[in-house]
Design a protein around this motif. Structure first.
Motif, short mmCIF file in Angstrom:
data_model
loop_
_atom_site.label_atom_id
_atom_site.label_comp_id
_atom_site.label_asym_id
_atom_site.label_seq_id
_atom_site.Cartn_x
_atom_site.Cartn_y
_atom_site.Cartn_z
N ASP A 71 0.87 -0.63 0.11
CA ASP A 71 0.21 0.04 0.05
C ASP A 71 0.98 1.18 -0.05
O ASP A 71 0.35 2.01 -0.51
N VAL A 72 2.27 1.50 0.76
CA VAL A 72 2.63 2.77 0.93
C VAL A 72 3.87 2.43 1.28
O VAL A 72 4.65 0.89 1.92
N ILE A 73 5.22 2.67 0.64
CA ILE A 73 6.53 3.24 0.67
C ILE A 73 7.10 3.96 1.24
O ILE A 73 6.44 5.13 1.15
N ILE A 74 7.58 3.92 2.76
CA ILE A 74 8.48 5.22 3.06
C ILE A 74 9.88 5.59 2.33
O ILE A 74 10.77 4.27 3.30
N VAL A 75 9.50 6.42 2.64
CA VAL A 75 11.06 7.23 1.79
C VAL A 75 11.69 7.77 3.26
O VAL A 75 11.07 8.68 3.21
N PRO A 76 13.57 7.66 3.43
CA PRO A 76 14.18 8.01 4.56
C PRO A 76 14.96 9.19 4.25
O PRO A 76 15.06 9.00 3.09
N LYS A 77 15.10 10.09 5.11
CA LYS A 77 16.18 10.99 4.70
C LYS A 77 16.04 11.67 3.00
O LYS A 77 17.10 11.92 2.55
N VAL A 78 15.00 11.96 2.99
CA VAL A 78 14.99 12.73 1.90
C VAL A 78 15.04 14.00 2.02
O VAL A 78 15.29 15.04 2.83
N LYS A 79 16.10 14.77 0.88
CA LYS A 79 16.16 16.23 1.62
C LYS A 79 16.00 17.49 0.51
O LYS A 79 16.10 18.60 1.16
N SER A 80 15.79 16.54 -0.48
CA SER A 80 14.93 18.14 -1.65
C SER A 80 13.84 16.77 -2.81
O SER A 80 14.02 15.89 -2.18
N VAL A 81 12.86 17.56 -3.19
CA VAL A 81 12.08 17.03 -3.98
C VAL A 81 12.99 15.69 -5.21
O VAL A 81 11.95 14.83 -5.71
N ARG A 82 13.68 16.36 -5.32
CA ARG A 82 14.81 15.72 -6.55
C ARG A 82 14.45 13.50 -5.67
O ARG A 82 14.60 13.17 -6.62
N ASP A 83 15.29 13.66 -5.14
CA ASP A 83 15.14 12.40 -3.96
C ASP A 83 13.43 11.40 -4.54
O ASP A 83 13.48 10.56 -4.84
N VAL A 84 12.20 12.90 -3.83
CA VAL A 84 11.07 11.82 -3.97
C VAL A 84 11.11 11.47 -5.91
O VAL A 84 10.01 9.74 -5.82
N TRP A 85 10.76 12.62 -6.56
CA TRP A 85 11.23 12.16 -7.70
C TRP A 85 11.86 11.29 -8.81
O TRP A 85 11.17 10.33 -9.44
N PHE A 86 13.29 10.48 -7.63
CA PHE A 86 13.64 9.31 -8.10
C PHE A 86 12.58 8.37 -7.93
O PHE A 86 12.81 7.01 -8.35
N VAL A 87 12.60 7.78 -6.66
CA VAL A 87 11.50 7.19 -5.77
C VAL A 87 10.20 6.83 -7.15
O VAL A 87 9.57 5.95 -7.50
N ASP A 88 9.12 8.03 -7.02
CA ASP A 88 8.07 8.04 -7.97
C ASP A 88 8.46 7.76 -9.52
O ASP A 88 7.58 6.88 -10.29
N THR B 212 17.70 18.32 7.85
CA THR B 212 17.93 20.35 8.09
C THR B 212 17.34 20.58 6.29
O THR B 212 16.58 21.24 6.58
N GLU B 213 17.77 19.73 5.44
CA GLU B 213 17.03 19.84 3.95
C GLU B 213 16.63 20.13 3.86
O GLU B 213 15.73 20.46 3.10
N ALA B 214 15.46 18.80 4.09
CA ALA B 214 14.32 19.11 4.24
C ALA B 214 13.63 19.39 4.70
O ALA B 214 12.23 20.42 4.36
N LEU B 215 14.07 20.10 5.44
CA LEU B 215 12.60 20.59 6.92
C LEU B 215 13.03 22.09 6.37
O LEU B 215 11.81 23.17 6.52
N ALA B 216 14.00 22.51 6.04
CA ALA B 216 14.50 24.26 5.15
C ALA B 216 13.56 23.95 4.11
O ALA B 216 13.30 25.61 3.50
N CYS B 217 13.01 22.90 3.26
CA CYS B 217 11.95 23.40 2.04
C CYS B 217 10.91 22.93 2.27
O CYS B 217 10.45 21.80 1.07
N VAL B 218 10.68 22.03 3.14
CA VAL B 218 9.50 20.90 3.46
C VAL B 218 7.53 21.78 2.71
O VAL B 218 7.61 20.82 2.46
N GLU B 219 7.98 22.90 2.56
CA GLU B 219 6.65 23.04 1.86
C GLU B 219 6.39 22.38 0.35
O GLU B 219 5.96 22.09 0.33
N GLN B 220 7.79 22.40 -0.33
CA GLN B 220 8.40 21.87 -1.22
C GLN B 220 7.83 20.16 -1.80
O GLN B 220 7.25 20.34 -2.31
N ILE B 221 8.59 20.00 -0.26
CA ILE B 221 8.16 18.46 -0.45
C ILE B 221 7.31 18.08 0.15
O ILE B 221 6.57 17.16 -1.36
N ALA B 222 6.20 19.04 0.15
CA ALA B 222 4.83 18.42 0.98
C ALA B 222 3.82 18.23 -0.51
O ALA B 222 2.79 17.58 -0.89
#
Length: 312
Positions: free
Chosen positions: A97-114, A140-150
């Motif tokens: 149902d769901v995959i959990i992705v750790p230690k995301v730093k930017s949207v680029r990391d999410v796009w790779f998995v997607d 900290t990189e993720a928290l600094a751009c969490v709005e874009q990641i979300a």
């Protein structure tokens, strides 16, 4: 066209090492809203590849009931991530149902998995977009751009705050973690040291229509401490919390669901304002307190949550 985001309960998210088939079986039989089988921090480097087979077997052979089935891959910066996705989705894709992705730093990391998931869905004839993503905000990189990641992917279902790695990333002095002024440490942080991170992540998640989940509480022998932190995050708008031990499940399921008293209060207030509106009034007097449309919105959220939890 992507699949609409499912509405899942996430009051309790149980962490289970992918190296232990017996623990995987217990997770499947638990009362956790979501259980994830881990390939990352709970698994030693030399055991990660072999743990994938345990996870495939557990997801495909066990009866999970209403529990959401998930697993956590290793981060995209590691040598294991690529095969964590390919091997497990190939072996158990229809049961994930769901995959959990750790230690995301930017949207680029999410796009790779997607993107890799999309390719696998096409190759394996899986429903496109059915497998959701939860992202750990623990750098900290993720928290600094969490709005874009979300906002970066229609697969996103939830953000999770991981304070352990965040503490390291932020350079927090470890001797201060978990201490308060009340327990005699004069250098202790005066309050909840994770309030800013929690609140920022929760606001970002809510603004993008996804869930916010509080991360683990390591001292599972301290249920009062777990309950306290769960209550803090629930007050801010989180929908659930990780459980690193089965004993934490019941606490999370209780804290992140409305109480009978809250449901009754919400019902009474919503009914009062509806009656006032029927009389052409914009506000109502409920037990000496003025309630209006804004108040109603708050308490309608409580009733919606109660219905989602099967309590109303």
């Amino acid at each position: 066209m992507t699949t609409p985001r499912p509405k899942r309960l996430r009051r309790s998210e149980l962490s289970t090492p992918g190296t232990h088939p017996k623990m995987i079986a217990k997770a499947a039989a638990s009362n956790a809203d979501l259980a994830f089988l881990d390939l990352e921090d709970a698994v030693a480097p030399e055991a990660k590849e072999g743990a994938r087979d345990n996870i495939i077997t557990g997801l495909t052979d066990l009866e999970w009931g209403s529990t959401t089935r998930a697993y956590r891959i290793n981060g995209v910066h590691t040598k294991w991530c690529h095969d964590d996705l390919i091997d497990v989705v190939t072996g158990a894709g229809a049961h994930i149902d769901v995959i959990i992705v750790p230690k995301v730093k930017s949207v680029r990391d999410v796009w790779f998995v997607d993107d890799l998931l999309t390719q696998l869905e096409h190759k394996l004839n899986l429903e496109h977009g059915r497998i959701g993503l939860e992202l750990l905000i623990e750098e900290t990189e993720a928290l600094a751009c969490v709005e874009q990641i979300a906002a970066c992917s229609p697969r996103l279902e939830a953000l999770i705050l991981g304070v352990g790695d965040l503490a390291a990333s932020q350079g927090i002095r470890t001797g201060h973690i978990g201490t308060t002024e009340q327990n005699g440490n004069p250098l202790a942080y005066p309050g909840d040291m994770w309030h800013y991170a929690r609140n920022r992540m929760i606001v970002s998640a809510r603004a993008n229509g996804i869930d916010a989940v509080d991360g683990p509480y390591a001292n599972f022998a301290n249920p009062d401490g777990y309950r306290r932190e769960a209550a803090w995050s629930a007050t801010l708008g989180a929908v659930g919390k990780w459980c690193i031990h089965p004993s934490q499940i019941a606490i999370a399921n209780e804290v992140f669901a409305p109480t009978e008293q809250e449901i009754k209060q919400a019902t009474d207030i919503v009914e009062a304002i509806r009656e006032a509106e029927a009389q052409g009034l914009g506000a109502a007097n409920h037990n000496g307190i003025m309630v209006d449309a804004a108040t109603t919105r708050v308490f309608e959220t409580v009733l919606e949550r109660a219905r989602h939890c099967g309590l109303a």
